[in-house]
Design a protein around this motif. Structure first.
Motif, PDB file in Angstrom:
ATOM      1  N   LEU A 204     -15.464 -35.505  38.100  1.00  0.00           N
ATOM      2  CA  LEU A 204     -15.051 -36.047  39.401  1.00  0.00           C
ATOM      3  C   LEU A 204     -13.553 -35.871  39.627  1.00  0.00           C
ATOM      4  O   LEU A 204     -13.123 -35.492  40.714  1.00  0.00           O
ATOM      5  CB  LEU A 204     -15.400 -37.533  39.481  1.00  0.00           C
ATOM      6  CG  LEU A 204     -16.774 -37.905  39.992  1.00  0.00           C
ATOM      7  CD1 LEU A 204     -16.982 -39.404  39.838  1.00  0.00           C
ATOM      8  CD2 LEU A 204     -16.933 -37.507  41.435  1.00  0.00           C
TER       9      LEU A 204
ATOM     10  N   CYS B  82     -12.257 -33.421  42.609  1.00  0.00           N
ATOM     11  CA  CYS B  82     -11.461 -33.977  43.709  1.00  0.00           C
ATOM     12  C   CYS B  82     -10.051 -33.382  43.729  1.00  0.00           C
ATOM     13  O   CYS B  82      -9.505 -33.102  44.796  1.00  0.00           O
ATOM     14  CB  CYS B  82     -11.385 -35.491  43.593  1.00  0.00           C
ATOM     15  SG  CYS B  82     -12.966 -36.287  43.906  1.00  0.00           S
TER      16      CYS B  82
ATOM     17  N   SER C 200      -8.563 -31.007  46.772  1.00  0.00           N
ATOM     18  CA  SER C 200      -7.348 -31.385  47.490  1.00  0.00           C
ATOM     19  C   SER C 200      -6.297 -30.280  47.445  1.00  0.00           C
ATOM     20  O   SER C 200      -5.462 -30.194  48.337  1.00  0.00           O
ATOM     21  CB  SER C 200      -6.769 -32.677  46.915  1.00  0.00           C
ATOM     22  OG  SER C 200      -6.232 -32.459  45.640  1.00  0.00           O
TER      23      SER C 200
ATOM     24  N   MET D  82     -11.566 -38.094  48.649  1.00  0.00           N
ATOM     25  CA  MET D  82     -11.154 -37.461  47.391  1.00  0.00           C
ATOM     26  C   MET D  82     -10.402 -38.445  46.492  1.00  0.00           C
ATOM     27  O   MET D  82     -10.581 -38.445  45.268  1.00  0.00           O
ATOM     28  CB  MET D  82     -10.299 -36.229  47.670  1.00  0.00           C
ATOM     29  CG  MET D  82     -11.096 -35.081  48.245  1.00  0.00           C
ATOM     30  SD  MET D  82     -10.125 -33.597  48.496  1.00  0.00           S
ATOM     31  CE  MET D  82      -9.074 -34.082  49.839  1.00  0.00           C
TER      32      MET D  82
ATOM     33  N   GLY E 174     -12.964 -40.729  44.975  1.00  0.00           N
ATOM     34  CA  GLY E 174     -13.710 -39.999  43.950  1.00  0.00           C
ATOM     35  C   GLY E 174     -12.923 -39.871  42.657  1.00  0.00           C
ATOM     36  O   GLY E 174     -13.463 -40.053  41.563  1.00  0.00           O
ATOM     37  N   ALA E 175     -11.632 -39.584  42.767  1.00  0.00           N
ATOM     38  CA  ALA E 175     -10.785 -39.480  41.577  1.00  0.00           C
ATOM     39  C   ALA E 175     -10.637 -40.837  40.895  1.00  0.00           C
ATOM     40  O   ALA E 175     -10.661 -40.929  39.656  1.00  0.00           O
ATOM     41  CB  ALA E 175      -9.426 -38.913  41.957  1.00  0.00           C
TER      42      ALA E 175
END
Length: 56
Positions: free
Chosen positions: A11, A15, A19, A34, A37-38
Motif C-alpha cells: 500500500l 500510493c 503520487s 493516497m 492508503g499510505a
C-alpha cells in the motif's frame, strides 16, 4: 515479514508511486485517498511489528 506487513508495504509503495508518476496529485480527492492508503499501510506494518514483539 508477515502477510499483513507485506500488504501494508505494498500500500505504501503503490500510493507513493501513484503520487509521483501519475497526474492524480492534481485532484484533491485523490491526494487524500493516497495519503489515507499510505497511512493504512503504515498502521498495518507497525501493528504487526508491535504485536509480534509482545508475543515473544
Amino acid at each position: 515479514m508477515q502477510k499483513k506487513q507485506l500488504i501494508g508495504l505494498g500500500l505504501i509503495v503503490l500510493c507513493g508511486g501513484l503520487s509521483q508518476w501519475t497526474p492524480a496529485k492534481e485532484n484533491q480527492f485523490m491526494v487524500w485517498l493516497m495519503a489515507l492508503g499510505a497511512m493504512a499501510g503504515m498502521i498495518l506494518v507497525l501493528s504487526e511489528y508491535f504485536t509480534s514483539k509482545k508475543e515473544s
